[in-house]
Design a protein around this motif. Structure first.
Motif, PDB file in Angstrom:
ATOM      1  N   ALA A   1      11.855  89.878  78.502  1.00 53.11           N
ATOM      2  CA  ALA A   1      12.217  88.557  77.991  1.00 53.11           C
ATOM      3  C   ALA A   1      13.664  88.603  77.510  1.00 53.11           C
ATOM      4  O   ALA A   1      14.278  89.662  77.431  1.00 53.11           O
ATOM      5  CB  ALA A   1      11.283  88.149  76.857  1.00 53.11           C
ATOM      6  N   THR A   2      14.206  87.449  77.191  1.00 45.96           N
ATOM      7  CA  THR A   2      15.619  87.316  76.870  1.00 45.96           C
ATOM      8  C   THR A   2      16.022  88.140  75.651  1.00 45.96           C
ATOM      9  O   THR A   2      15.328  88.165  74.645  1.00 45.96           O
ATOM     10  CB  THR A   2      15.953  85.837  76.619  1.00 45.96           C
ATOM     11  N   VAL A   3      17.179  88.798  75.732  1.00 41.29           N
ATOM     12  CA  VAL A   3      17.733  89.575  74.624  1.00 41.29           C
ATOM     13  C   VAL A   3      18.443  88.626  73.670  1.00 41.29           C
ATOM     14  O   VAL A   3      19.251  87.801  74.096  1.00 41.29           O
ATOM     15  CB  VAL A   3      18.716  90.636  75.153  1.00 41.29           C
ATOM     16  N   ARG A   4      18.180  88.748  72.377  1.00 40.62           N
ATOM     17  CA  ARG A   4      18.743  87.828  71.391  1.00 40.62           C
ATOM     18  C   ARG A   4      19.479  88.545  70.270  1.00 40.62           C
ATOM     19  O   ARG A   4      19.480  88.096  69.130  1.00 40.62           O
ATOM     20  CB  ARG A   4      17.648  86.955  70.812  1.00 40.62           C
ATOM     21  N   GLY A   5      20.135  89.656  70.571  1.00 42.85           N
ATOM     22  CA  GLY A   5      20.910  90.383  69.578  1.00 42.85           C
ATOM     23  C   GLY A   5      20.627  91.866  69.660  1.00 42.85           C
ATOM     24  O   GLY A   5      19.532  92.283  70.071  1.00 42.85           O
ATOM     25  N   SER A   6      21.629  92.698  69.293  1.00 36.87           N
ATOM     26  CA  SER A   6      21.442  94.146  69.312  1.00 36.87           C
ATOM     27  C   SER A   6      22.407  94.796  68.336  1.00 36.87           C
ATOM     28  O   SER A   6      23.395  94.185  67.902  1.00 36.87           O
ATOM     29  CB  SER A   6      21.666  94.702  70.725  1.00 36.87           C
ATOM     30  N   ILE A   7      22.125  96.063  67.989  1.00 38.76           N
ATOM     31  CA  ILE A   7      22.966  96.816  67.068  1.00 38.76           C
ATOM     32  C   ILE A   7      22.595  98.287  67.192  1.00 38.76           C
ATOM     33  O   ILE A   7      21.480  98.626  67.608  1.00 38.76           O
ATOM     34  CB  ILE A   7      22.770  96.321  65.616  1.00 38.76           C
ATOM     35  N   ILE A   8      23.527  99.185  66.850  1.00 37.20           N
ATOM     36  CA  ILE A   8      23.217 100.609  66.696  1.00 37.20           C
ATOM     37  C   ILE A   8      22.958 100.836  65.216  1.00 37.20           C
ATOM     38  O   ILE A   8      23.825 100.580  64.376  1.00 37.20           O
ATOM     39  CB  ILE A   8      24.380 101.500  67.181  1.00 37.20           C
TER      40      ILE A   8
ATOM     41  N   SER B   1      13.273  88.234  72.664  1.00 41.43           N
ATOM     42  CA  SER B   1      12.676  86.964  72.249  1.00 41.43           C
ATOM     43  C   SER B   1      12.555  86.944  70.730  1.00 41.43           C
ATOM     44  O   SER B   1      13.542  86.796  70.043  1.00 41.43           O
ATOM     45  CB  SER B   1      11.339  86.730  72.939  1.00 41.43           C
ATOM     46  N   ASN B   2      11.371  87.154  70.163  1.00 39.56           N
ATOM     47  CA  ASN B   2      11.231  87.172  68.703  1.00 39.56           C
ATOM     48  C   ASN B   2      10.637  88.493  68.216  1.00 39.56           C
ATOM     49  O   ASN B   2      10.013  88.552  67.159  1.00 39.56           O
ATOM     50  CB  ASN B   2      10.361  86.004  68.237  1.00 39.56           C
ATOM     51  N   THR B   3      10.851  89.559  68.971  1.00 40.58           N
ATOM     52  CA  THR B   3      10.347  90.883  68.598  1.00 40.58           C
ATOM     53  C   THR B   3      11.491  91.863  68.482  1.00 40.58           C
ATOM     54  O   THR B   3      12.309  91.981  69.401  1.00 40.58           O
ATOM     55  CB  THR B   3       9.347  91.408  69.649  1.00 40.58           C
TER      56      THR B   3
ATOM     57  N   GLY C   1      14.171  81.440  70.764  1.00 41.00           N
ATOM     58  CA  GLY C   1      15.102  80.420  71.191  1.00 41.00           C
ATOM     59  C   GLY C   1      16.352  80.339  70.361  1.00 41.00           C
ATOM     60  O   GLY C   1      17.066  79.348  70.397  1.00 41.00           O
ATOM     61  N   THR C   2      16.658  81.372  69.554  1.00 35.77           N
ATOM     62  CA  THR C   2      17.866  81.379  68.743  1.00 35.77           C
ATOM     63  C   THR C   2      18.421  82.790  68.678  1.00 35.77           C
ATOM     64  O   THR C   2      17.706  83.763  68.906  1.00 35.77           O
ATOM     65  CB  THR C   2      17.584  80.851  67.329  1.00 35.77           C
ATOM     66  N   TRP C   3      19.705  82.908  68.352  1.00 36.94           N
ATOM     67  CA  TRP C   3      20.335  84.219  68.256  1.00 36.94           C
ATOM     68  C   TRP C   3      20.013  84.848  66.914  1.00 36.94           C
ATOM     69  O   TRP C   3      20.086  84.195  65.875  1.00 36.94           O
ATOM     70  CB  TRP C   3      21.847  84.084  68.423  1.00 36.94           C
TER      71      TRP C   3
END
Length: 260
Positions: free
Chosen positions: A71-78, A88-90, A113-115
């Motif tokens: 599903a769509t990626v909505r943010g990431s970080i190390i 999505s929301n997980t 549906g949001t970042w």
């Protein structure tokens, strides 16, 4: 040009274009990390995760089999030696560098549906924006798991006023600084996974909130009017806030002042 005045140094950085990366879809997030003293990038697309050498010859390795990208990626970080991302929301995590095995779920969020903006706070924990609330993933590892665990993680560590949308999280060394506005930007809880449209221009409420990451209330809230907030950065003891209409500077004792 004030940057060409005698005594000032003007930047002369040149960009380098990485080609032939074998990346087949547009990147959604990019995170840098070190492996054996060498710089790499994790380039995350809606369907793939790539490990890219940060420099010539930009060697690209497909790491999709070691994570979940259904599903769509909505943010990431190390964070704390792990690659953490929102699907999505997980919120999911995988140890860096990503090798064999698969990732694990750390936290379930309320909205899709949001970042989901993320930042490591001064207390060492990871904070994740979830529309008008802030979730937390603790810096501790769950015993015996060898991966980021779920113990101590909470979906709501602190809540903003309903209708305020978190645009950025900034660590100023003492407080988690939250930038938010109430600009109507679309359906924040879209089960179909579409990204909300760009906020519209207008006169909306914008807030800079300072939180010590302990109390259930904020230590300071400043409010001003602008179209919407874009992001922020901590520099020389102050928070710089980027908005549709300019740049503001603030700290916990000083309300935002537009400087550009």
């Amino acid at each position: 040009d004030p940057f060409e005045t005698t005594g000032m140094m003007q930047c002369s950085l040149a960009s380098a274009v990485a080609s032939d990366l074998s990346i087949t879809s547009t990147p959604t997030t990019i995170q840098s990390f070190q492996k054996s003293g060498v710089g790499y990038l994790y380039v995350h697309t809606p369907t793939k995760l790539y490990e890219v050498l940060d420099g010539t010859p930009y060697t690209t390795v497909d790491k999709t089999a070691n994570i979940s990208v259904t599903a769509t990626v909505r943010g990431s970080i190390i964070f704390n030696g792990y690659y953490v991302y929102v699907r999505s929301n997980t919120v999911r995590a995988r140890i860096v560098p990503v090798t064999s095995g698969s990732d694990v779920t750390c936290l379930s969020l309320a909205t899709d549906g949001t970042w989901h903006h993320m930042a490591v706070g001064a207390d060492g924990n990871l904070y994740i924006a979830d529309f008008s609330i802030i979730g937390k993933i603790t810096k501790s590892l769950a015993a015996g798991e060898g991966v980021l665990g779920t113990t101590g993680n909470v979906g709501t560590a602190v809540a903003l006023e309903s209708g305020m949308y978190v645009r950025a999280l900034v660590n100023d060394g003492r407080y988690l600084v939250i930038l938010a506005d109430n600009n109507p930007s679309g359906d924040y809880n879209n089960a179909g996974g579409t990204v909300p449209p760009v906020p519209v221009a207008g006169n909306y409420r914008c807030q800079v909130l300072y939180w010590d990451m302990v109390k259930s209330t904020f230590d300071q809230i400043f409010e001003f009017n602008d179209s919407y907030l874009i992001g922020g950065a901590f520099l020389d003891g102050a928070i710089y806030v980027f908005s549709d209409n300019g740049i503001y500077v603030t700290n916990i004792a000083t309300p935002p002042k537009q400087i550009f």
